[in-house]
Structures are given as C-alpha cells and as structure tokens.
Design a protein around this motif. Structure first.
Motif, PDB file in Angstrom:
ATOM      1  N   PHE A  55      -3.654   5.165  -4.206  1.00  0.00           N
ATOM      2  CA  PHE A  55      -2.971   5.556  -5.438  1.00  0.00           C
ATOM      3  C   PHE A  55      -3.530   6.888  -5.950  1.00  0.00           C
ATOM      4  O   PHE A  55      -2.794   7.839  -6.215  1.00  0.00           O
ATOM      5  CB  PHE A  55      -3.153   4.452  -6.489  1.00  0.00           C
ATOM      6  N   GLY A  72       1.824   6.921  -6.629  1.00  0.00           N
ATOM      7  CA  GLY A  72       0.801   7.924  -6.944  1.00  0.00           C
ATOM      8  C   GLY A  72       1.329   9.336  -6.739  1.00  0.00           C
ATOM      9  O   GLY A  72       1.088  10.221  -7.564  1.00  0.00           O
ATOM     10  N   THR A  92      -6.241   0.980 -11.540  1.00  0.00           N
ATOM     11  CA  THR A  92      -6.732   0.665 -10.191  1.00  0.00           C
ATOM     12  C   THR A  92      -7.648  -0.562 -10.186  1.00  0.00           C
ATOM     13  O   THR A  92      -7.995  -1.067  -9.126  1.00  0.00           O
ATOM     14  CB  THR A  92      -7.505   1.857  -9.582  1.00  0.00           C
ATOM     15  N   ASN A 137       0.833  -1.213   0.000  1.00  0.00           N
ATOM     16  CA  ASN A 137       0.000   0.000   0.000  1.00  0.00           C
ATOM     17  C   ASN A 137       0.865   1.260   0.000  1.00  0.00           C
ATOM     18  O   ASN A 137       0.577   2.234  -0.696  1.00  0.00           O
ATOM     19  CB  ASN A 137      -0.911   0.018   1.230  1.00  0.00           C
ATOM     20  N   ILE A 175       2.382   1.845  -3.345  1.00  0.00           N
ATOM     21  CA  ILE A 175       1.358   2.350  -4.282  1.00  0.00           C
ATOM     22  C   ILE A 175       1.152   3.850  -4.062  1.00  0.00           C
ATOM     23  O   ILE A 175       1.064   4.637  -5.010  1.00  0.00           O
ATOM     24  CB  ILE A 175       0.026   1.572  -4.090  1.00  0.00           C
TER      25      ILE A 175
END
Lengths: 505, 178
Positions: free
Chosen positions: A63, A26, A52, A19, A22
């Motif tokens: 993201f 982003g 996504t 996570n 990600i």
C-alpha cells in the motif's frame, strides 16, 4: 537464479487479489495526492499509516509502496498542467512540461513524463532486486561529508540550468539558500533572520516558496497576457507521442534513470537532487541545450526518469541497513517496525518472502502507474478547458490551501502570497527564480550536512576533498562546472582574440 | 554615458550588496551570544553569514558584468525560462491587491466567505460580466473546495473570527461536512 526464483515467488504473492487491490488503491491515492498541490505523497503516506495497522506486513508495504510510486509521478501532473510542482522533485518538470502545455502539447508531455517515470521506476525496482546488498555496502561508507558533497552537486547543477547568466543565477541560488536558513538554527536553537517576527521562527518551508513563485506568479502572468490579448491556446490536444518519438528519447531516459538510481541510494539526497542533476546533465549533453526551458522533450524525460528511479534505490539503504534516506522511506520503516519487522541485513534471510514481494510490488506498481497516471491526468486535463480567468482563480485557491496545508499555519499563506508577488516582480525584471527555488529546497540539507561535517571533523573544511568518496563527488562537481562554463569562456576568449587581431591589422 | 544610466544598470546588484551588508549584522538578535557559541566555522550565525559573504561577492561580480556589458551596449541575457517580460499595469496592481487581500481575509472572515468573495472579484476582474455565471462558478467552486479539503482531506482550514467563525461552522453543518 535464486534471486530470480524468489522474485517470481514474490510476484505471485503480490498478484493475489487482495494484495493487488491494496497496491492499486495505494497507487490511486498517491497519484491524486501527488497531483494536488500541498498534499504531497509523503503527507498521504503519513495519513495512510494508521490504515496499515489492520493489514499484513506485505499488504502494508504494498500500500505504502503504491502511494510512493504513484505520488512521485503525481507531482508531475500539476507541474505539467498548471505549473505547480506537486512535489519538489517535479521542479524541473515545470520548466519543460509546462512550456509544452503552453504550446498545446499537454497530453504529449504527460505521456512522456508517465512513460519516463515508469521506465525509471521499473529500472530502479530491478536494481533494488538484484543489487541491493552490494550497493548497501557502498551506502554504508557514506558520512556527512559525502551527503554534503551529493547535495552540493545538486546545487551546482544550476550552472548548467542558467549558464548564460551564471553570476545572476548564483546571486539567486545563494539568496534561496539564505531564505532556507531563516528560522531556528538546527544545531543551537537560536533564531536567525527572523527580525523578531514569530511567523518566521519555524522557518520558510520550500513548498510554500515553490507554490508562491510558480503558481501565483503564473496566474498573474496569465492575467497580464490575457489583458494584452496574447494568451496561449490552453486546450489539451490529445496527440500522443509516436513510437519513433519515444525511441528518439531513449538516451535521455536511460541517463535520467542511471542518475536517479545512483543518487537515490544516497540517504538524504533523494528525488529532488536526482531530478535536478539529471536535468542539468541533460542540458549539457543535449544538442538542444540552449533551447531548454522552452519545452524540450529530453529535458522533461530525463528528470522524470530520474525522480522515479530514486524510489527503488532509496529503499536499498532502508531494507538492507535499516536507514531511511527520505521522509517517505522513514514512513515505510515505521510501518515495518509497527508490524514487528526489523529492517537490516538479516531481513533478507529471515523475511525473504516479504522482501521479494516488496521488490515485485515495486515493479508492478511502476507498470500499473501508467494506468493510474492516465486516469488521474485525464481528470486534471479537463482543467485545461476551463477559461483562463476561472482557472487562474482556482489555482490561487489551490495554492493558498496547499500553502496552508504544509503546516496548517496561516503564516505560510502570507509567505506564499508574498513570494507570488515577488516572483512576478522577478519575472518583470528578468531575475531568474529557478535557482532561488533550488536553493530554498536544498539549502537546509546543505547546511545540516556542512555543519555536522565541521562539528564531527574538527572544523576542517578540507574534509570534503580529502575523503575519497566526497572528494570524488566534489571533483565531479568541479568538472561539471568547467564543462558547463567552458563553451561560454571559449566564446569570450575567441571574441577577445579576434578583436585584438582586428585592431593590430 | 550618463550617470543616471549607470545607476540604473547598477541598482539591482547594488541593492543585493547593500542587503547582504545590512543583513550580516542582523542575522541573530544577539551577535555576542552567537559569537560565544561559535567554534571555528560552526556556530548559529556562521552559515547565513557565509552565504551573505558569497552573495556580496557575486553582487560585485554582477555589477562589474553589467558595467562591461553596458559599455559594449549589449543587453545581458538572463536565465532561460524566466526571461519573459511581464507587464505591470493598473489591472495587475488590482490583481495583486486582490490576492493579498484574499490571504488577509482568510483569517478574518474564514476560508468559505473569503474564497467566495475572492472568486467573485477575480472573475469580475478577468472580464466576466454575466452575474449568473460568476455566481455559479464562485458558489460551486467554494463548495467543491470545501468538500475536497475539509471533508476528504480533513484540513482544519481557517473559519474566521467571531460571528464569521460561527457562520463557517453553520455552513459546514449545512453542507454535512462538520
């Protein structure tokens, strides 16, 4: 305490390696996209949406949230370094940030903007965490007249920006709003001010106008000054602001953050209104108000804090009511719906893990934005070592591609170049361009809200004053105008009285 | 004060006023149809006409302000950061021409060729005289822009018409971005 515990839980999920990676991805995508003229973070979010599908709902939101936070700041990088606002909300950043760059303080301007953005973003994320439900109730009472009043407040802030020449600024502002009304009418579908030209049917996009007026004009000015031998030192001196300097800017940063949080919650108002109102307010409040436009740090910090502070606040109506207040939050809504998640009041009960992870990720994204921002800004800063002729040539190409990229339409390039030349002539004749740009950006919003208010409330123009919230905002706007114009009026009255006293004596 | 000086002072506000009056009757192609659709303040032409009225009002105010300031012999101060005198000379005229020509050529000869030509012309205009330096900057710059926007951002940039379209595609293939 319950919220706090949930937030800690969310933080742990957000910090899970995948996570977290990600989110960082982003952030990088958003900062780079925001910094490139024409590729806004909204475009980047739209392009990222298909990616996504393969992510979990939490990953998808992290993201997109990363792109959103990074993109809002990224727009300021090109605004500070090459006078091209990467996003409309970076418009006030150009006014002060680019002036600092011309003084050789690009690194300081970038760092100030970055820290102010991080502060605004974190405060906004905390507001989102702790105050989402009650603020959502307030947002629910907003209707078209309130949206118009909020947009009107953004428009009239131009008075503070150019109070020395309010009449000419008004001509410029309303000309901008008129340019924004070119194209097919949103309610009736009738072409307006197109003179039968097909290229004007789709209207004149504000990004195209902005790029032309700022970037192309800047290149021409750069060339002109170079020819006259008075070109500025364009190197980036890597002198960062000291802690003492940062502490001195705490008040503008806090004011910008507060304005951004309040305006961000109003669906449709968004980062641009927040940044412009914060700039106008700061110009009024600051002791250096008269020097704004020459690279005043407070004038850079306040709008930067404000535009980032709208990010978390804009998610309040999205998560609590399912109402996306901006294009960016609409894409986030799409991502949620694609993953079978329905935003609304029940979301907090049924998907609290997701909600609090999103909250935590917004805080983390704003913290790590400093890192992403420094890295992208350093890359961009190398541009400043390029000779002005080459830099100017590249800016024109970037501007052309940016204008083309708005709608993949060559007509936008022609419009952009035409506005570039117009902008140069405006500078030559000392006609202010900033109010015009603001008008082009906010004009279509103002028209939509004004027309729908009229249609919904029996053509009664008093509706903006009789409804409590819109009336309150309009009263605030009126006070703001008085506040901005009062010193000038008092000065004039004093001179008249003095002249009369002299003549009688 | 001569009438010529007055005219100069009033030319800009008078221009805006005349423009607003002219545009009020040219907002839509069919004013009759727009009038039929209009209910109170809501209609297809209502918003632009309202704006033109406001522009006309402020133009008159502007004219009055200029006359008053002119009589006092003070130069009106304009907006903050915009108040910079910028030169208009032959070099500037050529620069503006180059920029407009670049925009026009984009659709005709395509982004790669137009950008290359524009970069060469602009560098020459800016005083760069070393052919190798100009060629390298133009070539490398064009290639970097192509990779950035065509390959990475997948933007359908203009390829040009006829043989130039084919040239652009051949170049894209050569660079491995098509």
């Amino acid at each position: 305490m319950d919220i706090f515990t949930s937030l800690i839980g969310g933080l742990f999920i957000a910090l899970e390696p995948l996570n977290f990676a990600i989110m960082l991805g982003g952030l990088a995508v958003g900062t780079i996209a925001g910094a490139l003229p024409g590729i806004s973070f909204v475009n980047a979010m739209a392009m990222a949406l298909p990616f996504t599908y393969s992510m979990t709902p939490i990953g998808a939101m992290m993201f997109l949230g990363g792109i959103y936070c990074g993109g809002v700041f990224g727009g300021s990088i090109s605004a500070i370094l090459i006078n091209i606002p990467g996003t409309p909300a970076s418009l006030p950043t150009c006014w002060e940030g680019y002036s600092m760059t011309k003084r050789g303080e690009a690194a300081k301007a970038l760092m100030l903007a970055l820290l102010a953005s991080a502060l605004g973003g974190i405060a906004s994320a905390l507001l989102l965490t702790f105050a989402a439900p009650p603020f959502a109730d307030v947002a629910l009472t907003f209707d078209q007249p309130e949206f118009f009043a909020a947009t009107f407040l953004g428009l009239i802030s131009v008075i503070a920006i150019a109070k020395e020449s309010p009449v000419i600024s008004m001509v410029s502002l309303f000309s901008g709003i008129l340019i924004g009304s070119v194209g097919v009418d949103p309610l009736y579908g009738m072409p307006r001010l197109t003179f039968g030209l097909p290229m004007l049917q789709n209207g004149i996009d504000f990004v195209v106008v902005m790029i032309g007026l700022f970037a192309i004009t800047e290149v021409l000015e750069m060339l002109g000054k170079r020819a006259h031998g008075d070109g500025e030192a364009r190197g980036v001196r890597m002198r960062l602001p000291s802690l003492k300097q940062l502490w001195a800017l705490r008040a503008p940063a806090m004011r910008g953050t507060t304005i951004g949080c309040l305006i961000g919650m109003v669906p449709g108002a968004g980062a641009t209104v927040g940044a412009v109102v914060a700039y106008g307010m700061e110009k009024q409040i600051s002791q250096n108000g008269d020097s704004f436009g020459t690279g005043v740090e407070a004038g850079l910090v306040a709008p930067e804090a404000a535009n980032s502070a709208t990010t978390g606040a804009a998610m309040i109506p999205l998560l609590t009511l399912g109402i996306p207040g901006s294009a960016a939050t609409a894409i986030m809504l799409a991502a949620l719906v694609l993953h079978g998640v329905t935003p609304g009041p029940m979301l907090f009960a049924t998907q609290s893990e997701l909600v609090y992870t999103v909250f935590a990720s917004m805080i983390l994204a704003n913290l790590f934005m400093v890192l992403a921002g420094v890295m992208v800004a350093r890359g961009f800063a190398t541009l400043m070592r390029v000779p002005p002729t080459v830099l100017g040539a590249f800016i024109v190409v970037l501007s052309v591609v940016g204008a083309y990229g708005v709608r993949n339409n060559i007509a936008d390039v022609y419009i952009c170049l035409a506005f570039g030349v117009l902008g140069y002539l405006m500078k030559h004749f000392s006609f202010p361009s900033a109010p015009l740009v603001l008008g082009v950006i906010l004009g279509p919003l103002a028209e939509r809200y004004f027309m729908t208010s009229m249609a919904n409330y029996d053509n009664d123009p008093t509706i903006f004053l009789t409804r409590p919230i819109s009336g309150g905002i309009m009263a605030f706007a009126a006070l703001f105008i008085l506040w901005a114009l009062m010193p000038g009026v008092v000065k004039r009255l004093k001179s008249i009285v003095l002249r009369q006293l002299k003549s009688t004596a | 004060m001569s009438s010529g000086a007055y005219l100069r002072e009033l030319s800009a506000p008078a221009g805006f006023l005349a423009g607003a009056i002219f545009l009020r009757s040219h907002v839509v192609e069919s004013p009759e149809m727009a009038n039929q659709m209009t209910r109170g303040l809501v209609g297809p032409a209502s918003w632009p006409q309202l704006l033109l009225l406001v522009i006309a009002f402020f133009s008159v105010l502007w004219a009055v302000e200029r006359v008053v300031l002119f009589k006092k012999q003070t130069t009106p101060r304009l907006a903050t950061s915009d108040a910079l005198a910028t030169p208009i000379n032959l070099q500037m005229g050529v620069a503006i021409l180059f920029i407009l020509l670049y925009g026009y050529l984009l659709a005709v000869i395509g982004f790669p060729a137009a950008t290359l030509l524009y970069l060469v012309a602009w560098c020459a205009l800016g005083g760069m005289r070393r052919a190798i330096q100009v060629s390298l900057i133009s070539l490398l710059g064009t290639v970097v822009f192509l990779y950035l926007f065509v390959k990475l951002a997948a933007m359908p940039l203009e390829r040009g018409q006829g043989v130039m379209g084919e040239f652009s595609i051949a170049l894209y293939r050569l660079l491995g971005i098509y």
